[in-house]
Design an enzyme around this catalytic site. Structure first.
Site, PDB file in Angstrom:
ATOM      1  CB  ILE A   1      -0.930   0.009   1.234  1.00  0.00           C
ATOM      2  CG1 ILE A   1      -1.763  -1.276   1.268  1.00  0.00           C
ATOM      3  CG2 ILE A   1      -1.841   1.233   1.211  1.00  0.00           C
ATOM      4  CD1 ILE A   1      -2.581  -1.449   2.535  1.00  0.00           C
ATOM      5  CG  ASP A   2       3.829   3.789  -2.817  1.00  0.00           C
ATOM      6  OD1 ASP A   2       4.045   4.613  -1.907  1.00  0.00           O
ATOM      7  OD2 ASP A   2       4.445   3.788  -3.896  1.00  0.00           O
ATOM      8  CB  THR A   3       0.812   7.203   0.851  1.00  0.00           C
ATOM      9  OG1 THR A   3       2.205   7.322   1.176  1.00  0.00           O
ATOM     10  CG2 THR A   3       0.112   6.417   1.961  1.00  0.00           C
ATOM     11  N   GLY A   4       2.388   7.019  -2.123  1.00  0.00           N
ATOM     12  CA  GLY A   4       2.972   7.823  -3.191  1.00  0.00           C
ATOM     13  C   GLY A   4       2.427   7.474  -4.567  1.00  0.00           C
ATOM     14  CG  ASN A   5       0.052   4.055  -7.197  1.00  0.00           C
ATOM     15  OD1 ASN A   5       0.066   4.759  -8.211  1.00  0.00           O
ATOM     16  ND2 ASN A   5      -0.550   2.878  -7.158  1.00  0.00           N
TER      17      ASN A   5
END
Length: 307
Positions: free
Chosen positions: A184-188
């Protein structure tokens, strides 16, 4: 026998300071250098007391525990009982690692002659071993043990932090279920610009034999436009009507395209529960998203937030 009290004091101050510093780094504690130095000086002074016969009572088990508690309290303060006990526990663990490292590494570098010279036999036949370690070896091997401990603990913490953001992903297309671990990547923040559909990224290899080999080679070579133009003239793909081209900016800031597929649904299972969504595109990446294989997909944060 000549005892160099100043040398013993300095060696112990250096080792105590190193142990306290690693303890602080491991627990991510803020500290004042002068407090850490004062605590180290207390530990170095305590060792010198062994040369005063009348103070032998200070080397009982209880006295040693009290001294170590004082050192932790001076260096890092009290805060709360839980915090203090955790700091003390970490201090002991780091001490044991340093001591064990000194003895272990010293044994590794010993020759057979050194080992035999250290063996002692009593009249009853009982054997004992005399360990002799030079002062420089204590400092070097102790420092090496602490550095190794720090590196190992740093790696463990990174793994733990990463695990918090990992989830199990299930991509379902026409009854076929493709499962893998995702990050789960908040930067995506990748969206389809036309429909504003969030795009999660998955390694193309996760589709297995469903993806033509020539397509996989072109995805790896960043030639996805050729895949679209060649549809109908080369290998068939049963989900051609589900294909999308998603523009994105690469490392060189130039606009590139990612081949994506429209699944029936995506199910994400993570620590806080499970999310099922149909409004999602799955972008296909030709490489390996994680160097150590910890995950094979990058999950768009809005997919989890929607749950």
């Amino acid at each position: 026998m000549v005892v160099y009290a100043d040398l013993i004091f300095l060696v112990n101050v250096v080792m105590d300071a190193a142990v306290l510093l690693v303890t602080a780094r491991t627990r991510r504690l803020s500290f004042k250098p002068w407090k850490l130095l004062l605590s180290s000086a207390l530990g170095g002074s305590y060792v010198l007391l062994m040369f005063v016969p009348s103070l032998s009572f200070l080397f009982t088990f209880a006295a040693k525990i009290i001294m170590s508690l004082c050192m932790v309290w001076i260096a890092f303060g009290y805060g709360s009982l839980q915090r203090f006990l955790r700091n003390t526990g970490t201090f002991y663990v780091v001490n044991f690692v340093a001591a064990g490292g000194v003895f272990g590494l010293n044994y590794v570098f010993q020759t057979s002659g050194d080992v035999m010279n250290g063996l002692l036999f009593s009249q009853t036949g009982a054997a004992s071993f005399n360990i002799r370690i030079e002062t420089w070896a204590v400092i070097v091997l102790g420092a090496g043990s602490l550095v190794l401990h720090r590196l190992v603990m740093s790696g463990v913490k990174k793994k733990e932090e990463l695990a918090v953001h990992l989830a199990e992903v299930s991509v379902i297309v026409d009854g076929a279920d493709f499962r893998c671990t995702g990050l789960i990547d908040t930067g995506n923040q990748l969206y389809d610009p036309l429909t504003r559909t969030p795009v999660m990224v998955m390694e193309a290899s996760q589709l297995g034999s469903m993806l033509p080999e020539s397509w996989l080679r072109r995805i790896r070579a960043a030639e996805v436009e050729q895949i679209i133009t060649a549809i109908g003239t080369e290998e068939d793909f049963i989900w051609q009507d589900r294909l999308r081209l998603v523009p994105y900016r690469g490392v060189n800031r130039n606009t590139q395209f990612m081949l994506a597929i429209k699944p029936d649904k995506v199910v994400i299972t993570y620590s806080s529960g499970q999310v099922e969504t149909t409004k999602v595109l799955v972008g296909l990446d030709g490489g390996q998203l994680s160097g150590d294989g910890a995950y094979h997909a990058i999950i768009h944060p809005t997919l989890v937030a929607a749950g």
